[in-house]
Design an enzyme around this catalytic site. Structure first.
Site, PDB file in Angstrom:
ATOM      1  N   HIS A  61      33.038  35.045  46.871  1.00 12.30           N
ATOM      2  CA  HIS A  61      33.328  35.536  45.521  1.00 12.30           C
ATOM      3  C   HIS A  61      33.810  36.994  45.564  1.00 12.30           C
ATOM      4  O   HIS A  61      34.886  37.327  45.043  1.00 12.30           O
ATOM      5  CB  HIS A  61      32.066  35.410  44.653  1.00 12.30           C
ATOM      6  N   GLU A  62      33.018  37.852  46.180  1.00 12.49           N
ATOM      7  CA  GLU A  62      33.387  39.269  46.206  1.00 12.49           C
ATOM      8  C   GLU A  62      34.637  39.503  47.041  1.00 12.49           C
ATOM      9  O   GLU A  62      35.439  40.393  46.735  1.00 12.49           O
ATOM     10  CB  GLU A  62      32.216  40.112  46.732  1.00 12.49           C
ATOM     11  N   HIS A 117      37.652  39.109  44.890  1.00 10.85           N
ATOM     12  CA  HIS A 117      37.974  40.354  44.177  1.00 10.85           C
ATOM     13  C   HIS A 117      38.699  41.320  45.107  1.00 10.85           C
ATOM     14  O   HIS A 117      39.651  42.002  44.707  1.00 10.85           O
ATOM     15  CB  HIS A 117      36.683  41.019  43.690  1.00 10.85           C
ATOM     16  N   HIS A 156      42.301  40.624  45.473  1.00  3.11           N
ATOM     17  CA  HIS A 156      42.999  41.067  44.265  1.00  3.11           C
ATOM     18  C   HIS A 156      43.368  42.547  44.397  1.00  3.11           C
ATOM     19  O   HIS A 156      44.475  42.970  44.038  1.00  3.11           O
ATOM     20  CB  HIS A 156      42.098  40.837  43.050  1.00  3.11           C
TER      21      HIS A 156
END
Length: 683
Positions: free
Chosen positions: A475-476, A479, A482
């Site tokens: 999940h992290e 990010h 991104h």
């Protein structure tokens, strides 16, 4: 001048890729650097407003975008360390400077002459030959000033200043109180009977924590996730589970200096008053104007649709857990919140012959890291090389150079995995430097960090993650991609600077890989034998992927309902925080709610973080990620073509276009809830 000459913030960093010189920064450097940063930005703003030339995009908008570089550089490091490696001295500097930083920000946002120039350019926008990104910067800047009070009367501007200054101090206090409450609790176990049910890894970790805290004998359980979660899941001692659960869920409610009940009331009331000062009925309406959801009607529609779709399955899931508990404890047994993890784990083991402890040996942290990095390489062609010459802020932290598929330098990635006293709970991605492109076309690449609180290594074994922690890593890291793939002109629109209910799409889409057999096979090896994760275990992971998924959904919906209940208020709140909380989310609660518990007082996401009137974003983005990942499923989960499209259409674009425009460019259509329902086995 010695103070300035010795301060690393005032000089070129002279570090690899101009990374932050953590090894040279002292606590005493922050205050003078922040003050000098404010002074310089004031001068830069004055240069803009004193300009006798007619306002243009370049002499006003571009000049404003470039202003405050020193202040931004210092405060970025300062506030990141406040989350990842704080101490009493740093907290004291924050308490001292927060009011001044807020006043400084307000002085810019409420500068009438500066806004006049921005407004002049904005009103001429249709006649200007601006690129699409320039148009977005102009719109974002103009809206930002209006939303921060630029159109208010002088009297209302003064009130705005007072309220925003108080809010910044309160949100800081909220976070500090929660961290101190978390660090202040210790469950000391001295009798082996108190360890009943705990796996060897949890016992070793508790013994290791006890030694770290200076206790010669016994075991120590804390409220930090790697300690709290296994205890609640495996401890056969119901009395101790209850004690730990109540300690966790009553943080910041006690009669001491860390009580956040009044702080919550004031934060909520200030945000409502600020929104109404700006002409909005409530804070949610103010926030949602700049979100994909647009208004609270759409948010409640999402939450209510999820409630309707998932509640029957969630009730059935809880009934199954309770049935197992009664089978074990007797028909009169009443399932309480501190029982749910324990009996859920037993049910999961019975149904799927699967438990976290069986999987842990296959998820040694360095192997998981190689697996996640390897996934990024397979999808996007990027590679990671640790560089020990890059300074870090704690010995636990590693720094990697990231290279693109053509071998060109892409970014710096910091990883920070373990809990410690100066680090807040949870997991997050942040930037130490955003990406931007200068006038000469030079692409200034970003420095991003993933910060987590994973199970620590002990003298007996390395860091072995739970399956949930593997998912959190993915999940992290989503990010981080991104941030690392950002390729925009302006740093205020690069990377994760997007609508808040869009920011979780890149992170949550990565979670899908956790249950993909072909991904798990690339890295999951037994830390002792090197044997791959058995096919049978992989099958059980996939089979168990939707175990209690409806209950988990309702839990997220309950948080969204609580958030909206606080921020759709149009009147001041002066009631009982605990009672209001319980009435706000009752329709999403299946288990009994102990009277003394309260989440609002420790709900940093919506009180001191960026998710106020935005917690629904996780479920909003889950609809997007399920829909988007269906393209990977269709074309192949490692499809370079799909990954490149996702990078080009979404990851590299930041906030340069409306998120739905970006999403439709990738997907070819707007998302529906169907893919999520299908993935969760609800439909």
């Amino acid at each position: 001048m010695t103070e300035l000459n010795d301060n690393p913030f005032f000089h070129p960093y002279a570090t690899p890729h101009d990374t932050t010189p953590f090894d040279r920064i002292k606590l005493t450097d922050f205050e003078p650097a922040i003050r000098e940063g404010m002074r310089q930005e004031d001068e830069e703003i004055k240069t803009i407003t004193d300009n006798q030339e007619p306002p243009t995009f370049d002499n006003t908008l571009l000049a404003l975008e470039k202003a405050g570089q020193l202040l931004d550089r210092v405060t970025t490091v300062f506030f990141n360390l406040m989350s990842a490696e704080t101490c009493d001295e740093l907290d004291a500097v924050a308490e001292k400077l927060m009011p001044e930083l807020t006043e400084h920000s307000n002085n810019i946002g409420l500068n009438a002459e500066l806004f006049r120039r921005i407004k002049t350019v904005y009103e001429q926008r249709d006649e200007l030959s601006l690129t699409h990104e320039e148009q977005m910067l102009l719109q974002k800047t103009y809206d930002g000033f209006v939303r921060n009070g630029a159109n208010l009367t002088d009297k209302d501007k003064e009130r705005y200043r007072q309220l925003s200054a108080e809010l910044s101090s309160l949100t800081l206090r909220f976070s500090q109180n929660h961290l101190k409450e978390t660090n202040g609790f210790e469950l000391v176990l001295t009798d082996k009977d108190e360890l009943d049910g705990l796996p060897e890894s949890a016992v070793e970790a508790a013994a290791h924590t006890a030694r770290e805290k200076g206790k010669e004998n016994g075991w120590l359980v804390t409220l930090q996730a790697p300690s709290y979660i296994p205890f609640m899941k495996y401890s056969a001692r119901r009395d101790l589970r209850e004690r730990l659960y109540m300690a966790y869920n009553t943080q910041c409610t006690h009669d001491n200096e860390f009580n956040n009940l009044e702080v919550v009331k004031r934060i909520v009331n200030i945000r409502r008053e600020l929104a109404q000062l700006l002409g909005f009925s409530d804070f949610a309406t103010y926030v949602l104007r700049k979100r994909m959801a647009e208004d609270s009607v759409h948010v409640y529609k999402l939450l209510n649709d999820l409630l309707e779709a998932y509640t029957p399955a969630a009730r059935q899931e809880v009934a199954e857990v309770e049935a197992l508990a009664k089978e074990t404890e007797g028909e009169n047994f009443k399932l309480m919140p501190w029982d749910f993890s324990y009996y859920s784990e037993k049910l999961k083991s019975r149904k799927y012959n699967l438990n976290d402890e069986e999987l842990r040996p296959y998820f040694e942290l360095s192997n998981v890291e190689k697996g996640v990095f390897g996934l990024a390489n397979r999808l996007y062609g990027i590679t990671f090389k640790e560089n020990k010459e890059i300074p870090v802020y704690h010995p636990d932290v590693k720094a990697y150079e990231v290279y693109d598929h053509d071998g060109s330098y892409l970014a710096v990635l910091y990883t920070d995995f373990y809990p410690r006293a100066g680090k807040r709970s949870g997991a997050w991605m942040t930037s130490y430097k955003e990406q931007w492109t200068d006038e000469e076309g030079t692409d200034s690449r970003p420095h991003v960090s993933v910060t987590m609180n994973f199970t620590k290594p002990t003298p007996e074994r390395p860091a072995l993650l739970t399956f949930s922690e593997v998912t959190t890593f993915l999940h992290e890291f989503g990010h981080a991609l991104h941030g690392m793939f950002a390729r925009t002109r302006f740093k205020s629109m690069s990377g994760t600077n997007v609508y808040w209910d869009f920011v979780e799409l890149p992170s949550q889409i990565m979670e899908n890989f956790a249950t993909e057999k072909d991904f798990l096979n690339t890295f999951a090896r037994h830390y002792k034998t090197g044997a791959p994760l058995p096919e049978e275990l992989i099958r059980r992971i996939v089979d168990a992927a939707n175990f209690n998924v409806a209950y988990a959904c309702l839990r997220q919906v309950s948080f969204g309902l609580l958030d909206m209940a606080w921020y759709t208020r149009t009147e001041a709140f002066d009631g009982d925080v605990k009672a209001y909380e319980k009435s706000s989310w009752t329709q999403a609660q299946i288990l009994p709610q102990p009277e003394e518990t309260c989440m609002s007082v420790q709900f940093g996401h919506i009180m001191s973080g960026g998710y106020a009137a935005g917690y629904y974003s996780y479920k909003w983005a889950e609809v997007l990620d399920a829909d988007a990942f269906s393209v990977f499923k269709e074309k192949g989960i490692f499809s370079r073509e799909v990954a490149q499209s996702f990078r080009d259409c979404i990851l590299s674009k930041g906030g340069t276009e409306h998120p739905m425009t970006l999403y439709k460019r990738f997907r070819g259509q707007e998302p529906t809830i169907d893919a999520l329902l299908k993935r969760n086995g609800i439909k």
